[in-house]
Design a protein around this motif. Sequence first.
Motif, mmCIF file in Angstrom:
data_model
loop_
_atom_site.group_PDB
_atom_site.id
_atom_site.type_symbol
_atom_site.label_atom_id
_atom_site.label_comp_id
_atom_site.label_asym_id
_atom_site.label_seq_id
_atom_site.Cartn_x
_atom_site.Cartn_y
_atom_site.Cartn_z
ATOM 1 N N ALA A 186 12.263 -25.349 8.578
ATOM 2 C CA ALA A 186 11.083 -25.042 7.759
ATOM 3 C C ALA A 186 11.363 -23.829 6.868
ATOM 4 O O ALA A 186 11.001 -23.826 5.684
ATOM 5 N N GLY A 187 12.017 -22.826 7.416
ATOM 6 C CA GLY A 187 12.383 -21.663 6.616
ATOM 7 C C GLY A 187 13.368 -22.014 5.524
ATOM 8 O O GLY A 187 13.256 -21.551 4.384
ATOM 9 N N TRP A 188 14.331 -22.847 5.862
ATOM 10 C CA TRP A 188 15.330 -23.285 4.896
ATOM 11 C C TRP A 188 14.671 -24.059 3.751
ATOM 12 O O TRP A 188 14.925 -23.798 2.568
ATOM 13 N N ALA A 189 13.807 -24.996 4.097
ATOM 14 C CA ALA A 189 13.118 -25.799 3.080
ATOM 15 C C ALA A 189 12.210 -24.925 2.211
ATOM 16 O O ALA A 189 12.146 -25.109 0.986
ATOM 17 N N THR A 190 11.536 -23.972 2.815
ATOM 18 C CA THR A 190 10.667 -23.071 2.064
ATOM 19 C C THR A 190 11.471 -22.229 1.083
ATOM 20 O O THR A 190 11.085 -22.073 -0.085
ATOM 21 N N LEU A 191 12.593 -21.694 1.535
ATOM 22 C CA LEU A 191 13.419 -20.884 0.654
ATOM 23 C C LEU A 191 14.016 -21.702 -0.497
ATOM 24 O O LEU A 191 14.099 -21.224 -1.624
ATOM 25 N N ILE A 192 14.392 -22.935 -0.227
ATOM 26 C CA ILE A 192 14.907 -23.793 -1.298
ATOM 27 C C ILE A 192 13.816 -24.068 -2.327
ATOM 28 O O ILE A 192 14.058 -24.016 -3.533
ATOM 29 N N ALA A 193 12.616 -24.344 -1.857
ATOM 30 C CA ALA A 193 11.503 -24.597 -2.783
ATOM 31 C C ALA A 193 11.200 -23.355 -3.616
ATOM 32 O O ALA A 193 11.001 -23.449 -4.837
ATOM 33 N N LEU A 194 11.188 -22.188 -2.987
ATOM 34 C CA LEU A 194 10.931 -20.955 -3.729
ATOM 35 C C LEU A 194 12.050 -20.654 -4.722
ATOM 36 O O LEU A 194 11.785 -20.183 -5.832
ATOM 37 N N CYS A 195 13.277 -20.937 -4.351
ATOM 38 C CA CYS A 195 14.408 -20.758 -5.279
ATOM 39 C C CYS A 195 14.274 -21.689 -6.481
ATOM 40 O O CYS A 195 14.548 -21.282 -7.616
ATOM 41 N N ALA A 196 13.857 -22.909 -6.251
ATOM 42 C CA ALA A 196 13.682 -23.863 -7.352
ATOM 43 C C ALA A 196 12.594 -23.391 -8.308
ATOM 44 O O ALA A 196 12.763 -23.430 -9.532
ATOM 45 N N ILE A 197 11.495 -22.925 -7.772
ATOM 46 C CA ILE A 197 10.393 -22.430 -8.602
ATOM 47 C C ILE A 197 10.839 -21.209 -9.398
ATOM 48 O O ILE A 197 10.599 -21.106 -10.605
ATOM 49 N N LEU A 198 11.515 -20.294 -8.727
ATOM 50 C CA LEU A 198 11.972 -19.074 -9.383
ATOM 51 C C LEU A 198 13.030 -19.364 -10.436
ATOM 52 O O LEU A 198 13.041 -18.762 -11.516
ATOM 53 N N THR A 199 13.917 -20.296 -10.162
ATOM 54 C CA THR A 199 14.952 -20.661 -11.127
ATOM 55 C C THR A 199 14.343 -21.258 -12.387
ATOM 56 O O THR A 199 14.766 -20.939 -13.511
ATOM 57 N N ARG A 200 13.362 -22.113 -12.231
ATOM 58 C CA ARG A 200 12.685 -22.686 -13.411
ATOM 59 C C ARG A 200 12.017 -21.593 -14.235
ATOM 60 O O ARG A 200 12.087 -21.597 -15.457
ATOM 61 N N ALA A 201 11.365 -20.663 -13.549
ATOM 62 C CA ALA A 201 10.701 -19.572 -14.268
ATOM 63 C C ALA A 201 11.720 -18.686 -14.977
ATOM 64 O O ALA A 201 11.505 -18.278 -16.117
ATOM 65 N N LEU A 202 12.836 -18.384 -14.317
ATOM 66 C CA LEU A 202 13.879 -17.581 -14.951
ATOM 67 C C LEU A 202 14.476 -18.299 -16.156
ATOM 68 O O LEU A 202 14.775 -17.682 -17.178
ATOM 69 N N ARG A 203 14.652 -19.605 -16.046
ATOM 70 C CA ARG A 203 15.193 -20.379 -17.162
ATOM 71 C C ARG A 203 14.231 -20.339 -18.356
ATOM 72 O O ARG A 203 14.658 -20.189 -19.494
ATOM 73 N N LYS A 204 12.940 -20.477 -18.095
ATOM 74 C CA LYS A 204 11.949 -20.424 -19.191
ATOM 75 C C LYS A 204 11.962 -19.068 -19.868
ATOM 76 O O LYS A 204 11.890 -18.970 -21.082
ATOM 77 N N VAL A 205 12.058 -17.996 -19.063
ATOM 78 C CA VAL A 205 12.089 -16.651 -19.638
ATOM 79 C C VAL A 205 13.353 -16.478 -20.471
ATOM 80 O O VAL A 205 13.318 -15.923 -21.564
ATOM 81 N N GLY A 206 14.479 -16.973 -19.970
ATOM 82 C CA GLY A 206 15.738 -16.879 -20.710
ATOM 83 C C GLY A 206 15.703 -17.652 -22.016
ATOM 84 O O GLY A 206 16.227 -17.198 -23.040
ATOM 85 N N GLN A 207 15.100 -18.817 -21.997
ATOM 86 C CA GLN A 207 15.017 -19.626 -23.220
ATOM 87 C C GLN A 207 14.081 -18.980 -24.243
ATOM 88 O O GLN A 207 14.343 -19.025 -25.439
ATOM 89 N N SER A 208 12.991 -18.390 -23.771
ATOM 90 C CA SER A 208 12.064 -17.755 -24.703
ATOM 91 C C SER A 208 12.680 -16.503 -25.320
ATOM 92 O O SER A 208 12.396 -16.161 -26.459
ATOM 93 N N GLU A 209 13.557 -15.795 -24.581
ATOM 94 C CA GLU A 209 14.226 -14.629 -25.144
ATOM 95 C C GLU A 209 15.271 -15.063 -26.173
ATOM 96 O O GLU A 209 15.464 -14.401 -27.178
ATOM 97 N N GLY A 210 15.943 -16.171 -25.901
ATOM 98 C CA GLY A 210 16.976 -16.667 -26.821
ATOM 99 C C GLY A 210 16.408 -17.134 -28.139
ATOM 100 O O GLY A 210 17.038 -17.033 -29.182
ATOM 101 N N SER A 211 15.198 -17.663 -28.121
ATOM 102 C CA SER A 211 14.596 -18.180 -29.344
ATOM 103 C C SER A 211 13.917 -17.086 -30.163
ATOM 104 O O SER A 211 13.555 -17.300 -31.300
ATOM 105 N N SER A 212 13.735 -15.904 -29.580
ATOM 106 C CA SER A 212 13.065 -14.804 -30.304
ATOM 107 C C SER A 212 13.957 -14.142 -31.291
ATOM 108 O O SER A 212 15.087 -14.025 -31.225
#
Length: 74
Positions: free
Chosen positions: A48-74
């Motif tokens: 359960a801890g492993w699955a939770t951490l993977i889900a949180l990593c996926a959410i955080l990675t998507r958010a980091l990617r969006k922030v990175g893309q928005s900085e690149g386009s500015s």
Amino acid sequence: MTPPRKMTERAFVLVLAAFFVWMPPLVGVFSLDGTFFGLPILFVYFFAGWATLIALCAILTRALRKVGQSEGSS
């Protein structure tokens, strides 16, 4: 949108949380003789801890990617 610095801090906190979740003193708390749906409680804790951490990593990675893309386009 969340600033990139906050996002990287959240990623670091997630790594620390993953480290502390599997430290022996905390794992010992869940080393019980009981079962949960027929599975040992320790196995349920690990997976359960492993699955939770993977889900949180996926959410955080998507958010980091969006922030990175928005900085690149500015």
